[in-house]
Design a protein around this motif. Sequence first.
Motif, short mmCIF file in Angstrom:
data_model
loop_
_atom_site.label_atom_id
_atom_site.label_comp_id
_atom_site.label_asym_id
_atom_site.label_seq_id
_atom_site.Cartn_x
_atom_site.Cartn_y
_atom_site.Cartn_z
N THR A 25 0.84 -1.19 0.00
CA THR A 25 0.00 0.00 0.00
C THR A 25 0.88 1.24 0.00
O THR A 25 2.03 1.20 0.44
CB THR A 25 -0.90 0.05 1.25
OG1 THR A 25 -0.08 0.05 2.42
CG2 THR A 25 -1.87 -1.11 1.28
N THR B 45 0.19 5.24 1.26
CA THR B 45 -0.79 6.04 1.97
C THR B 45 -0.24 7.45 2.20
O THR B 45 0.95 7.61 2.46
CB THR B 45 -1.09 5.40 3.35
OG1 THR B 45 -1.45 4.03 3.15
CG2 THR B 45 -2.21 6.12 4.07
N THR C 180 -6.13 -8.93 3.04
CA THR C 180 -6.59 -7.54 3.02
C THR C 180 -7.27 -7.09 4.31
O THR C 180 -7.94 -6.07 4.32
CB THR C 180 -7.57 -7.33 1.86
OG1 THR C 180 -8.67 -8.23 2.01
CG2 THR C 180 -6.90 -7.53 0.52
N LEU D 55 -7.62 -3.41 5.18
CA LEU D 55 -7.24 -2.62 4.01
C LEU D 55 -8.44 -1.86 3.47
O LEU D 55 -9.53 -2.39 3.36
CB LEU D 55 -6.69 -3.53 2.91
CG LEU D 55 -6.37 -2.86 1.57
CD1 LEU D 55 -5.19 -1.91 1.72
CD2 LEU D 55 -6.09 -3.90 0.50
N SER D 56 -8.22 -0.61 3.15
CA SER D 56 -9.20 0.15 2.39
C SER D 56 -8.45 0.87 1.29
O SER D 56 -7.31 1.29 1.47
CB SER D 56 -9.95 1.15 3.27
OG SER D 56 -9.08 2.17 3.72
N ILE D 57 -9.06 0.97 0.14
CA ILE D 57 -8.48 1.69 -0.98
C ILE D 57 -9.36 2.91 -1.19
O ILE D 57 -10.58 2.78 -1.37
CB ILE D 57 -8.43 0.81 -2.24
CG1 ILE D 57 -7.56 -0.42 -1.98
CG2 ILE D 57 -7.91 1.61 -3.43
CD1 ILE D 57 -7.56 -1.42 -3.11
N ASN D 58 -8.76 4.09 -1.14
CA ASN D 58 -9.57 5.30 -1.25
C ASN D 58 -8.73 6.45 -1.76
O ASN D 58 -7.51 6.43 -1.66
CB ASN D 58 -10.19 5.65 0.10
CG ASN D 58 -9.14 5.81 1.18
OD1 ASN D 58 -8.41 6.78 1.20
ND2 ASN D 58 -9.03 4.84 2.08
N GLN E 246 -5.23 6.00 0.14
CA GLN E 246 -4.48 4.75 0.29
C GLN E 246 -4.65 3.98 -1.01
O GLN E 246 -5.77 3.72 -1.44
CB GLN E 246 -4.95 3.92 1.47
CG GLN E 246 -4.14 2.63 1.61
CD GLN E 246 -4.27 1.99 2.95
OE1 GLN E 246 -3.62 2.41 3.89
NE2 GLN E 246 -5.10 0.98 3.05
N GLN E 247 -3.54 3.64 -1.62
CA GLN E 247 -3.56 2.94 -2.90
C GLN E 247 -2.95 1.56 -2.76
O GLN E 247 -2.10 1.33 -1.90
CB GLN E 247 -2.77 3.73 -3.94
CG GLN E 247 -3.33 5.10 -4.20
CD GLN E 247 -2.49 5.88 -5.19
OE1 GLN E 247 -1.31 5.60 -5.38
NE2 GLN E 247 -3.10 6.86 -5.82
N LEU E 248 -3.37 0.66 -3.63
CA LEU E 248 -2.81 -0.68 -3.71
C LEU E 248 -1.78 -0.69 -4.83
O LEU E 248 -2.06 -0.23 -5.94
CB LEU E 248 -3.91 -1.70 -4.00
CG LEU E 248 -3.44 -3.12 -4.29
CD1 LEU E 248 -2.82 -3.76 -3.06
CD2 LEU E 248 -4.61 -3.96 -4.81
#
Length: 157
Positions: A29, A31, A91, A94-97, A106-108
């Motif tokens: 990630t 962030t 995950t 984990l949050s992707i936003n 936060q990116q993967l």
Amino acid sequence: MNIAVAFSGYDSVKERILDPSIGELSFSTYTWGNDENGNPFNGGGVLKSHPCTRDELNLEDNSVDPKFYKAHESSWGNLNYFWKKFDCIDTEGLSINGDFNTASAQQLKVQLKKCTGRPDCKTDEEIIQFMKGKLIMIMLNQVRFDDEKFGSQAVIQ
């Protein structure tokens, strides 16, 4: 959120093809944002993964603990054929936003890290030749909602 990733070629090989002498898939990630005191920060972390099971990918009629919804009929054949190539990313939490234009995000990151510093690593020319016709497949749960229905009836899987 559940995510599975596979490295494959445009071929009929069902088994994993990425040799460590070429490289390895890496999941992490990235962030950024402001902490509770308003101070900017950035960072990230490595995500663990494991080979997916047929049960996790919901490929069995009686899957006990599936992590994914049933695949759409147009995708099911490829998923069923190549399932041994998929790694399930752990995950939990984990949050992707956000995106590059938001104050926090936060990116993967899914990366193919080239083999370096080992005697068995392939040459750049060998790696370039190997990479021709290769792809990374990503599977994730996508929940959509019918805005004319409510509760569990609104979920479109």
